[in-house]
Design a protein around this motif. Structure first.
Motif, PDB file in Angstrom:
ATOM      1  N   LEU A 419       0.819  -1.217   0.000  1.00  0.00           N
ATOM      2  CA  LEU A 419       0.000   0.000   0.000  1.00  0.00           C
ATOM      3  C   LEU A 419       0.848   1.261   0.000  1.00  0.00           C
ATOM      4  O   LEU A 419       0.510   2.251  -0.642  1.00  0.00           O
ATOM      5  CB  LEU A 419      -0.948   0.009   1.193  1.00  0.00           C
ATOM      6  CG  LEU A 419      -2.099  -1.012   1.149  1.00  0.00           C
ATOM      7  CD1 LEU A 419      -2.867  -0.998   2.464  1.00  0.00           C
ATOM      8  CD2 LEU A 419      -3.053  -0.734  -0.001  1.00  0.00           C
ATOM      9  N   TYR A 420       1.980   1.228   0.740  1.00  0.00           N
ATOM     10  CA  TYR A 420       2.838   2.422   0.782  1.00  0.00           C
ATOM     11  C   TYR A 420       3.510   2.669  -0.562  1.00  0.00           C
ATOM     12  O   TYR A 420       3.630   3.801  -1.020  1.00  0.00           O
ATOM     13  CB  TYR A 420       3.927   2.268   1.875  1.00  0.00           C
ATOM     14  CG  TYR A 420       3.425   2.522   3.276  1.00  0.00           C
ATOM     15  CD1 TYR A 420       2.784   3.717   3.604  1.00  0.00           C
ATOM     16  CD2 TYR A 420       3.617   1.582   4.280  1.00  0.00           C
ATOM     17  CE1 TYR A 420       2.333   3.956   4.889  1.00  0.00           C
ATOM     18  CE2 TYR A 420       3.167   1.800   5.571  1.00  0.00           C
ATOM     19  CZ  TYR A 420       2.528   2.986   5.877  1.00  0.00           C
ATOM     20  OH  TYR A 420       2.068   3.227   7.132  1.00  0.00           O
ATOM     21  N   GLY A 421       3.952   1.587  -1.208  1.00  0.00           N
ATOM     22  CA  GLY A 421       4.661   1.745  -2.489  1.00  0.00           C
ATOM     23  C   GLY A 421       5.851   2.660  -2.326  1.00  0.00           C
ATOM     24  O   GLY A 421       6.677   2.467  -1.430  1.00  0.00           O
ATOM     25  N   ASP A 422       5.962   3.698  -3.162  1.00  0.00           N
ATOM     26  CA  ASP A 422       7.073   4.657  -3.094  1.00  0.00           C
ATOM     27  C   ASP A 422       6.751   5.850  -2.189  1.00  0.00           C
ATOM     28  O   ASP A 422       7.553   6.786  -2.079  1.00  0.00           O
ATOM     29  CB  ASP A 422       7.405   5.181  -4.508  1.00  0.00           C
ATOM     30  CG  ASP A 422       7.926   4.062  -5.407  1.00  0.00           C
ATOM     31  OD1 ASP A 422       8.519   3.108  -4.862  1.00  0.00           O
ATOM     32  OD2 ASP A 422       7.719   4.143  -6.635  1.00  0.00           O
ATOM     33  N   ALA A 438      -6.496   4.024   4.428  1.00  0.00           N
ATOM     34  CA  ALA A 438      -7.910   3.784   4.118  1.00  0.00           C
ATOM     35  C   ALA A 438      -8.204   4.129   2.649  1.00  0.00           C
ATOM     36  O   ALA A 438      -8.921   3.403   1.955  1.00  0.00           O
ATOM     37  CB  ALA A 438      -8.790   4.609   5.049  1.00  0.00           C
ATOM     38  N   ARG A 439      -7.643   5.248   2.190  1.00  0.00           N
ATOM     39  CA  ARG A 439      -7.866   5.680   0.806  1.00  0.00           C
ATOM     40  C   ARG A 439      -7.311   4.631  -0.169  1.00  0.00           C
ATOM     41  O   ARG A 439      -7.963   4.273  -1.154  1.00  0.00           O
ATOM     42  CB  ARG A 439      -7.209   7.045   0.578  1.00  0.00           C
ATOM     43  CG  ARG A 439      -7.475   7.603  -0.817  1.00  0.00           C
ATOM     44  CD  ARG A 439      -6.909   9.024  -0.967  1.00  0.00           C
ATOM     45  NE  ARG A 439      -7.221   9.533  -2.283  1.00  0.00           N
ATOM     46  CZ  ARG A 439      -8.404  10.033  -2.638  1.00  0.00           C
ATOM     47  NH1 ARG A 439      -9.384  10.109  -1.749  1.00  0.00           N
ATOM     48  NH2 ARG A 439      -8.625  10.458  -3.865  1.00  0.00           N
ATOM     49  N   ILE A 443      -9.496   2.588  -2.909  1.00  0.00           N
ATOM     50  CA  ILE A 443      -9.132   2.668  -4.341  1.00  0.00           C
ATOM     51  C   ILE A 443      -8.922   1.262  -4.900  1.00  0.00           C
ATOM     52  O   ILE A 443      -9.393   0.925  -6.001  1.00  0.00           O
ATOM     53  CB  ILE A 443      -7.881   3.556  -4.546  1.00  0.00           C
ATOM     54  CG1 ILE A 443      -8.238   5.035  -4.314  1.00  0.00           C
ATOM     55  CG2 ILE A 443      -7.292   3.366  -5.945  1.00  0.00           C
ATOM     56  CD1 ILE A 443      -7.042   5.967  -4.272  1.00  0.00           C
ATOM     57  N   GLN A 444      -8.218   0.443  -4.117  1.00  0.00           N
ATOM     58  CA  GLN A 444      -7.954  -0.938  -4.535  1.00  0.00           C
ATOM     59  C   GLN A 444      -9.263  -1.725  -4.667  1.00  0.00           C
ATOM     60  O   GLN A 444      -9.482  -2.458  -5.636  1.00  0.00           O
ATOM     61  CB  GLN A 444      -7.041  -1.602  -3.503  1.00  0.00           C
ATOM     62  CG  GLN A 444      -6.200  -2.734  -4.063  1.00  0.00           C
ATOM     63  CD  GLN A 444      -5.168  -3.193  -3.066  1.00  0.00           C
ATOM     64  OE1 GLN A 444      -5.513  -3.583  -1.944  1.00  0.00           O
ATOM     65  NE2 GLN A 444      -3.898  -3.129  -3.421  1.00  0.00           N
ATOM     66  N   ALA A 445     -10.155  -1.527  -3.676  1.00  0.00           N
ATOM     67  CA  ALA A 445     -11.440  -2.243  -3.686  1.00  0.00           C
ATOM     68  C   ALA A 445     -12.321  -1.784  -4.836  1.00  0.00           C
ATOM     69  O   ALA A 445     -13.102  -2.562  -5.390  1.00  0.00           O
ATOM     70  CB  ALA A 445     -12.147  -2.025  -2.350  1.00  0.00           C
ATOM     71  N   PHE A 446     -12.215  -0.486  -5.193  1.00  0.00           N
ATOM     72  CA  PHE A 446     -13.049   0.082  -6.259  1.00  0.00           C
ATOM     73  C   PHE A 446     -12.506  -0.192  -7.667  1.00  0.00           C
ATOM     74  O   PHE A 446     -13.146   0.135  -8.652  1.00  0.00           O
ATOM     75  CB  PHE A 446     -13.203   1.606  -6.081  1.00  0.00           C
ATOM     76  CG  PHE A 446     -14.224   1.999  -5.040  1.00  0.00           C
ATOM     77  CD1 PHE A 446     -14.896   1.041  -4.292  1.00  0.00           C
ATOM     78  CD2 PHE A 446     -14.520   3.341  -4.811  1.00  0.00           C
ATOM     79  CE1 PHE A 446     -15.840   1.402  -3.339  1.00  0.00           C
ATOM     80  CE2 PHE A 446     -15.468   3.710  -3.872  1.00  0.00           C
ATOM     81  CZ  PHE A 446     -16.126   2.740  -3.128  1.00  0.00           C
ATOM     82  N   ARG A 447     -11.308  -0.777  -7.728  1.00  0.00           N
ATOM     83  CA  ARG A 447     -10.677  -0.995  -9.039  1.00  0.00           C
ATOM     84  C   ARG A 447     -11.563  -1.793 -10.013  1.00  0.00           C
ATOM     85  O   ARG A 447     -11.674  -1.441 -11.184  1.00  0.00           O
ATOM     86  CB  ARG A 447      -9.314  -1.669  -8.849  1.00  0.00           C
ATOM     87  CG  ARG A 447      -8.357  -1.405  -9.998  1.00  0.00           C
ATOM     88  CD  ARG A 447      -6.923  -1.662  -9.615  1.00  0.00           C
ATOM     89  NE  ARG A 447      -6.342  -0.572  -8.853  1.00  0.00           N
ATOM     90  CZ  ARG A 447      -5.354  -0.710  -7.966  1.00  0.00           C
ATOM     91  NH1 ARG A 447      -4.841  -1.895  -7.726  1.00  0.00           N
ATOM     92  NH2 ARG A 447      -4.870   0.324  -7.323  1.00  0.00           N
TER      93      ARG A 447
END
Length: 764
Positions: A419-422, A438-439, A443-447
């Protein structure tokens, strides 16, 4: 005198071959040099020092890498060019050329001699030892005899006075025969070419192109070039040479990826796939119409070639198919789609966690909220944008949902890293970190919802297609096609049941795709410049209109034989008149190829007599044996005759085909041959490859192919009964080049009753 001509031409040939061999050595050196350069540049990549300490250092590094990449690309291009040149030179070494013409151009002092071959060969700049058969001047060889000849060049029409036309047969650098002729391409040359054995791959015909075929090959004016050619008239071969000529003529502005050929089946694609490489060109895009359609609807099962051929449609279904495949229905579909700008669009709920996320009613409200100037494609794009905005607004509110809080609390180290990525992991407060995570989770769930919006899954194309079916009586006059409203209602119910099982009839595929394209505003593949359709007599008007819609910038070449329509049958007769309304008549050219070159004179005279209008087919004067018609009293006797005939044909010929009407017929005779120890290959599907030896083939897979000898299995009254099978029987028999055997158990098909008895040998 003849010997002195042969000696002179052989000496000239030897000189050309020597220069070709010298050029080969040079090409090999160029390949080695370019390969060495490529290896050196690749090794230098390792020596580039990566300087990332400053902006200027990073720029210098990037410039060095870019420079090396450009050099590598140039050297690889040189290597490929030298490699292609070597391949061409190797082909030219055995047969550098096949023709010579002597001529004088107007305004020039003296005559000129040129030799014509598969490719251009020069030993120094502007000194042509061999001209490519596609060069403008080479057209003189194909188009006329001796005397004044005009030919087309990119700069306009030119005239020359031809004084000599000489044709060669060359094998392994030695002249076998020389023909001087005042014809286009001498019959002797043709006889030599046509007397050869069949092969599993079609060969180029550049040495024997006829004048009418040359008109097809070099046409530049027509938006629609329609080639009506008798079986064996060389229409497919001519069109493949046309592709090669177009790639040569428009070199730099046209590539093989901008040319599409629609062929009758995959087997045929395999048969023709060496013609262009033999001419030094890459193959164009090759596919069948249903491959083209199926790639758009992979989750559906579309009627196969076998199912289409073996479907026994009654009068009602025939009438419905005629209506659904007509040009009138193509325009009706267009009118229906236009109506959808105002109402009746079918939508689907967008779901999230098994709940309605955006309802179909809401989507409909958005879709029809735009003003009247928004047409279907614009309406779709605007609705998409609004749905994405709604999705983005929902992200903020969904972040506070309980399921999100639970998910944040249960994150593993691996989840966190993902989730953190860069993103930096330093946050001003725990609350800000929570909001960030949470965001990301939302976003991942809404993909999947975003993907569903992007891919138009909020449109219900199945419901829309069924609504079109139900609305059809308001769009088109069913009486005109002999269809009652009750018959149509039953058909709609059957279509719905098939659609639920993910099945589509062949006649529904084009309608389904065209409707979807209109709704989504698809404008076709605009980079395709030339479309070729082979065996066009088995296409319906809707399919051809849809292809024109799919390739709006393309010029079309359609080729076929209306006498060989095995799917559309008599409906193919209206094809030409319907095409007249699709293309500009002033930009349409029709070429008739009436002379059949494939078969012996005896086979051609027999097959054309099967047709009601067969007198339009002209046989080429190559003699052979009369076709043999065997009528046996029982099945076992007929099988014995197949075995006996096959043994004879296998001794005399390389490629023999036993052609059954259906796959079941072909499987049955294949098993009998196997039981009797006779080796053969059964072709069951269009995805098989052609192999040498004896093939057992169902009739619908034999289209476009040719064989040294053909054995027609079970040509009896039960199998070939009705007049609408006349074209099928003609198609099967016209596959034979040198020998034709027709075998029947029981009463012979009445379709041969009109064939004069002196055109075949009857054996009982």
């Amino acid at each position: 005198m003849a010997d002195s001509i042969q000696d002179y031409e052989q000496q000239h040939l030897n000189e050309v071959v020597d220069k070709i061999r010298t050029a080969q050595k040079k090409a090999k050196q160029d390949i080695a040099s370019a390969k060495s350069d490529v290896d050196d540049i690749n090794s230098q990549f390792d020596d580039i020092h990566i300087n990332s300490t400053s902006y200027s250092g990073m720029m210098d590094t990037a410039m060095s890498v870019r420079q090396q990449q450009q050099m590598l690309s140039q050297r690889e291009g040189s290597w490929q060019h030298a490699n292609q040149k070597l391949q061409t030179l190797r082909k030219l070494e055995d047969t550098p050329y096949f023709a010579r013409i002597d001529f004088q151009e107007k305004g020039e002092k003296g005559p000129e001699t040129i030799y014509i071959g598969l490719a251009t060969f020069t030993d120094r700049p502007d000194h042509f030892l061999v001209y490519d058969w596609r060069a403008p001047i080479s057209s003189v060889y194909y188009d006329g005899g001796l005397g004044e000849i005009t030919y087309q060049t990119p700069d306009g029409e030119q005239s020359v006075d031809v004084t000599l036309k000489r044709q060669f047969q060359i094998k392994n650098g030695t002249i076998v025969t020389i023909y001087d002729t005042d014809e286009t391409v001498g019959d002797q040359m043709l006889l030599e070419a046509l007397g050869t054995h069949s092969d599993t791959k079609m060969k180029s015909i550049v040495t024997t192109i006829q004048q009418a075929q040359n008109q097809i090959i070099r046409n530049t004016d027509a938006d629609l070039l329609f080639v009506q050619g008798a079986a064996g008239s060389g229409k497919t071969a001519a069109v493949l040479q046309r592709v090669a000529w177009l790639l040569y003529r428009y070199r730099g502005n046209l590539n093989s990826g901008q040319v599409v050929l629609f062929s009758p089946n995959q087997l045929f694609n395999d048969y023709i796939n060496q013609v262009l490489p033999e001419l030094g060109e890459q193959n164009m895009v090759q596919m069948t119409y249903f491959q083209f359609a199926n790639r758009r609807i992979p989750s559906f099962q579309v009627q196969t070639l076998q199912e289409r051929f073996e479907s026994n449609e009654d009068v009602t279904n025939n009438n419905i198919t005629t209506m659904k495949t007509s040009l009138a229905y193509f325009h009706a579909t267009e009118r229906y789609a236009k109506h959808l700008e105002k109402s009746d669009m079918r939508f689907r709920n967008l779901m999230f966690n098994d709940k309605v996320f955006i309802s179909r009613d809401k989507i409909e409200e958005i879709y029809y909220s735009f003003n009247i100037n928004y047409h279907l494609g614009n309406r779709l794009d605007a609705t998409k944008q609004e749905l994405v905005r709604m999705l983005n607004r929902r992200i903020s509110s969904e972040m506070r949902a309980k399921w999100v809080e639970q998910q944040v609390q249960s994150l593993s180290k691996q989840d966190l890293d993902s989730l953190y990525g860069d993103h930096p992991r330093e946050f001003d407060s725990a609350d800000k970190e929570f909001k960030f995570l949470a965001r990301q989770i939302v976003i991942q769930a809404f993909r999947p919802i975003k993907k569903a919006i992007d891919h138009n899954r909020w449109i219900s194309i199945n419901s829309q297609f069924m609504h079109l079916m139900k609305t059809t009586p308001h769009l088109i006059n069913l009486d005109k096609y002999g269809i009652s409203e009750e018959e149509w209602a039953n058909h709609v119910d059957q279509t719905y049941e098939r659609l639920r099982e993910r099945h589509l009839d062949a006649s529904d595929v084009s309608v389904y795709l065209y409707l979807y394209d209109l709704i989504t505003g698809k404008r076709g593949e605009r980079d395709i410049r030339y479309v070729f359709v082979d065996e066009v007599q088995d296409y319906d008007a809707f399919q051809l209109a849809y292809l024109k819609f799919c390739f709006p910038k393309a010029r079309f070449t359609l080729l076929g034989d209306l006498n060989q329509a095995i799917f559309t049958k008599e409906n193919s007769r209206t094809l030409l008149s319907q095409l007249g309304t699709m293309f500009d008549p002033d930009k349409t050219k029709v070429v008739q190829l009436t002379k059949s070159y494939r078969s012996t004179k005896q086979i051609t005279e027999f097959t054309r007599a099967i047709l009601d209008n067969g007198e339009a087919v002209e046989p080429f004067d190559r003699n052979g044996e009369l076709p043999k018609v065997y009528v046996k009293e029982s099945g076992p006797e007929a099988i014995e005759q197949v075995i006996e005939s096959l043994k004879v044909e296998q001794k005399n010929h390389d490629a023999t085909a036993v052609i059954g009407k259906t796959l079941a017929d072909s499987e049955a005779i294949f098993e009998e041959l196997k039981a009797h120890g006779l080796k053969s290959t059964l072709i069951k599907t269009e995805n098989q490859r052609l192999v040498s030896g004896t093939l057992v083939v169902p009739s619908y897979l034999a289209k476009g192919l040719e064989f040294d000898a053909v054995i027609v299995w079970e040509a009896n009254k039960d199998q070939y009964t009705n007049d609408d099978q006349r074209q099928l029987l003609y198609t099967i028999c016209s596959r034979a080049m040198h020998s034709l055997n027709i075998i029947s158990s029981g009463e012979l098909t009445p379709l041969l009753d009109q064939v004069p008895q002196d055109k075949y040998e009857l054996i009982k």
